[in-house]
Design an enzyme around this catalytic site. Structure first.
Site, short mmCIF file in Angstrom:
data_model
loop_
_atom_site.label_atom_id
_atom_site.label_comp_id
_atom_site.label_asym_id
_atom_site.label_seq_id
_atom_site.Cartn_x
_atom_site.Cartn_y
_atom_site.Cartn_z
N GLU A 168 -10.21 6.44 -32.04
CA GLU A 168 -10.48 6.15 -33.69
C GLU A 168 -9.14 6.49 -34.58
O GLU A 168 -9.07 5.72 -35.49
CB GLU A 168 -11.51 7.48 -34.06
CG GLU A 168 -11.77 7.08 -35.57
CD GLU A 168 -12.99 8.20 -35.93
OE1 GLU A 168 -12.90 8.67 -37.22
OE2 GLU A 168 -13.55 8.66 -35.21
N HIS A 225 -17.57 8.18 -25.92
CA HIS A 225 -17.19 9.05 -24.75
C HIS A 225 -18.28 10.01 -24.28
O HIS A 225 -18.50 11.17 -24.28
CB HIS A 225 -16.26 10.32 -25.43
CG HIS A 225 -14.85 9.80 -26.03
ND1 HIS A 225 -14.00 10.14 -26.83
CD2 HIS A 225 -14.29 8.39 -25.50
CE1 HIS A 225 -13.00 9.52 -26.93
NE2 HIS A 225 -13.02 8.18 -25.96
N CYS A 256 -26.10 10.17 -32.71
CA CYS A 256 -25.88 10.18 -34.03
C CYS A 256 -26.13 8.83 -34.47
O CYS A 256 -26.22 7.71 -33.41
CB CYS A 256 -24.46 10.52 -34.39
SG CYS A 256 -23.19 9.38 -33.94
N SER A 309 -14.15 14.14 -28.52
CA SER A 309 -13.55 14.96 -29.76
C SER A 309 -14.49 16.09 -30.35
O SER A 309 -14.52 17.27 -30.20
CB SER A 309 -12.59 14.42 -30.59
OG SER A 309 -12.13 15.17 -31.57
N ASN A 310 -15.69 15.41 -30.82
CA ASN A 310 -16.72 16.25 -31.48
C ASN A 310 -17.34 17.22 -30.53
O ASN A 310 -17.68 18.38 -30.91
CB ASN A 310 -17.63 15.24 -32.09
CG ASN A 310 -18.67 14.64 -30.90
OD1 ASN A 310 -19.78 15.63 -30.80
ND2 ASN A 310 -18.48 13.74 -30.61
N CYS A 359 -18.54 2.36 -35.67
CA CYS A 359 -19.41 3.19 -36.35
C CYS A 359 -19.26 2.93 -38.02
O CYS A 359 -17.94 3.06 -38.58
CB CYS A 359 -19.00 4.72 -36.16
SG CYS A 359 -19.97 5.76 -37.22
N THR A 397 -13.11 11.32 -37.88
CA THR A 397 -14.55 11.88 -38.31
C THR A 397 -15.07 12.87 -37.36
O THR A 397 -16.02 13.56 -37.67
CB THR A 397 -15.56 10.53 -38.43
OG1 THR A 397 -15.75 9.94 -37.12
CG2 THR A 397 -15.18 9.62 -39.28
N SER A 426 -22.44 12.13 -28.74
CA SER A 426 -22.63 10.71 -27.92
C SER A 426 -23.27 11.24 -26.47
O SER A 426 -23.32 10.26 -25.44
CB SER A 426 -21.11 10.35 -27.27
OG SER A 426 -20.52 11.39 -27.02
#
Length: 411
Positions: free
Chosen positions: A178, A83, A53, A314-315, A148, A245, A376
């Site tokens: 975060e 990560h 991203c 996490s994402n 970010c 986020t 990531s």
């Protein structure tokens, strides 16, 4: 949108062509259905959105710039920049050292630092206490701060609603870098802060909001997740929800709507604007796009799904969670986890353990495999997965031939 100078070895001949195809075919991003690469005996369904991203590319550019501009200097990262194990390994192989792990545990003592050292701030940001500690040592963190911009946007929203005396409710994983960074700023900007993980914890919070439970019960149930001096009879009069986020957007929306309803029950709809802050714009665009694209994958007839990314991402974990709603899903960090056509190592995120599964590729003449990745994860990692599976199944269609016939899935 700005383009970044990211090392070429993170790019991918296959995935680059797929992204170019969709950019031309669907410039306004109206469809979330996946792209299809047909190798004859295997069809790959590639998510509409995935991979690096804006914030990650920004962080990588800054990190490699720091390496190029500071030959011979000690270069440290406060913790993992992003990560992803491959990206972090690339940095450590070039001499970058981590001061802390992802949980904030010390790996290298701050005592060894001096003003000539370079310390990079990771993409997740850093708690204000650590920034202040570094600055007291004479270390300037601004130049190589990879935080970010979308995380910083959440901080600005926190500051905004803190000025109006709203208690800040953070939807996030309490020990995530975060969330720790956001908590430290929210604590500075507002009278009170509390972190909740999911809708169930939001419901627990509502009991205190309505005075159904006591202060001592709150302190026990949310131990370590609220700011000093938090008083349930004082700090639930005005609230606003912000998020880590990389959480599921639908979960943040559900939590926000639920707590808003509870405030209406307590104070009435006529005065809700005085008691509940509008914070809808704290969600990350990339997290939203990747999750929406995963819903597009759920419309396919795939045999299995492979999600590539760091196990502490996490994402990425939320993409796995979505894929598991319909498909047998394997969460892997790289193609090296695919041992053979019969065996794969993969990560069980809820239980935080690595599993080994057999016969992961169904014995069928034509396989349909979903592939996606976290924000990531380099595109080259997906290339490697496709090459690995093709070699295991003796696919004899070339990449060039397959890419000539790229299509969009039709449901």
């Amino acid at each position: 949108m700005k383009t970044f100078n990211v090392p070429e070895f993170y790019r991918s001949p296959i995935i680059t062509k797929v992204k170019q195809f969709r950019k031309i075919q669907d410039p306004r991003k109206k469809s979330n259905l996946p792209s299809v690469i047909n190798y004859g005996s295997i069809k790959y369904y590639i998510a509409r959105h995935f991979g690096f991203c804006y914030g990650v590319e920004n962080a990588i550019e800054i990190a490699f710039k720091a390496l190029n501009e500071n030959p011979g200097k000690n270069i440290f990262l406060l913790s993992q920049m992003i990560h992803n194990p491959d990206v972090n390994a690339d940095l450590t192989n070039q001499g970058v050292k981590f001061l802390q792990d992802t949980h904030g545990n010390q790996l290298i003592p701050f005592d060894i630092l001096n003003p000539d050292d370079v310390v990079m701030i990771p993409a997740f940001g850093a708690p204000l206490q650590l920034i202040e500690l570094l600055e007291k040592k004479g270390i300037k963190t601004e130049k190589y701060n990879t935080t970010c911009p979308f995380v910083e946007r959440v901080w600005k929203k926190s500051e905004q609603i803190g000025k109006t005396k709203h208690t800040i409710v953070i939807h996030g994983k309490y020990n995530h870098e975060e969330t720790r960074s956001t908590f430290s700023r929210s604590e500075k900007d507002s009278e009170a802060v509390v972190v909740i993980r999911d809708i169930e914890e939001a419901k627990l919070l509502a009991d205190y909001l309505h005075g159904k439970k006591t202060q001592s019960e709150f302190e026990k149930e949310f131990n370590g997740k609220f700011s000093e001096g938090f008083k349930i009879d004082k700090h639930f009069l005005k609230i606003g929800v912000i998020n880590q986020t990389t959480m599921l957007a639908t979960e943040t929306e559900e939590i926000t709507n639920y707590l808003r309803e509870q405030m209406i029950i307590k104070f009435g709809a006529e005065t809700i604007k005085d008691h509940f802050a509008d914070t809808h714009d704290t969600l990350c665009y990339a997290t939203n796009e990747n999750q929406d694209a995963t819903y597009g994958l759920l419309e396919t007839d795939a045999d299995l799904a492979i999600v590539v990314g760091g196990y502490n991402s996490s994402n990425t974990s939320h993409l796995v969670e979505l894929c598991e709603r319909k498909f047998k899903t394997y969460f892997i960090s790289s193609a090296s986890e695919i041992i053979s056509s019969n065996e794969i190592k993969h990560y069980d995120y809820p239980n935080k353990i690595t599993l080994t599964s057999s016969s992961f590729l169904p014995d069928k003449p034509e396989l349909k495999i979903i592939i996606t990745s976290g924000a990531s994860c380099p595109d080259s990692a997906l290339d490697a997965v496709i090459h690995k599976i093709n070699s295991l199944r003796d696919v004899n269609v070339s990449n060039e031939k397959a890419l000539e016939k790229l299509t969009v899935y039709e449901n």
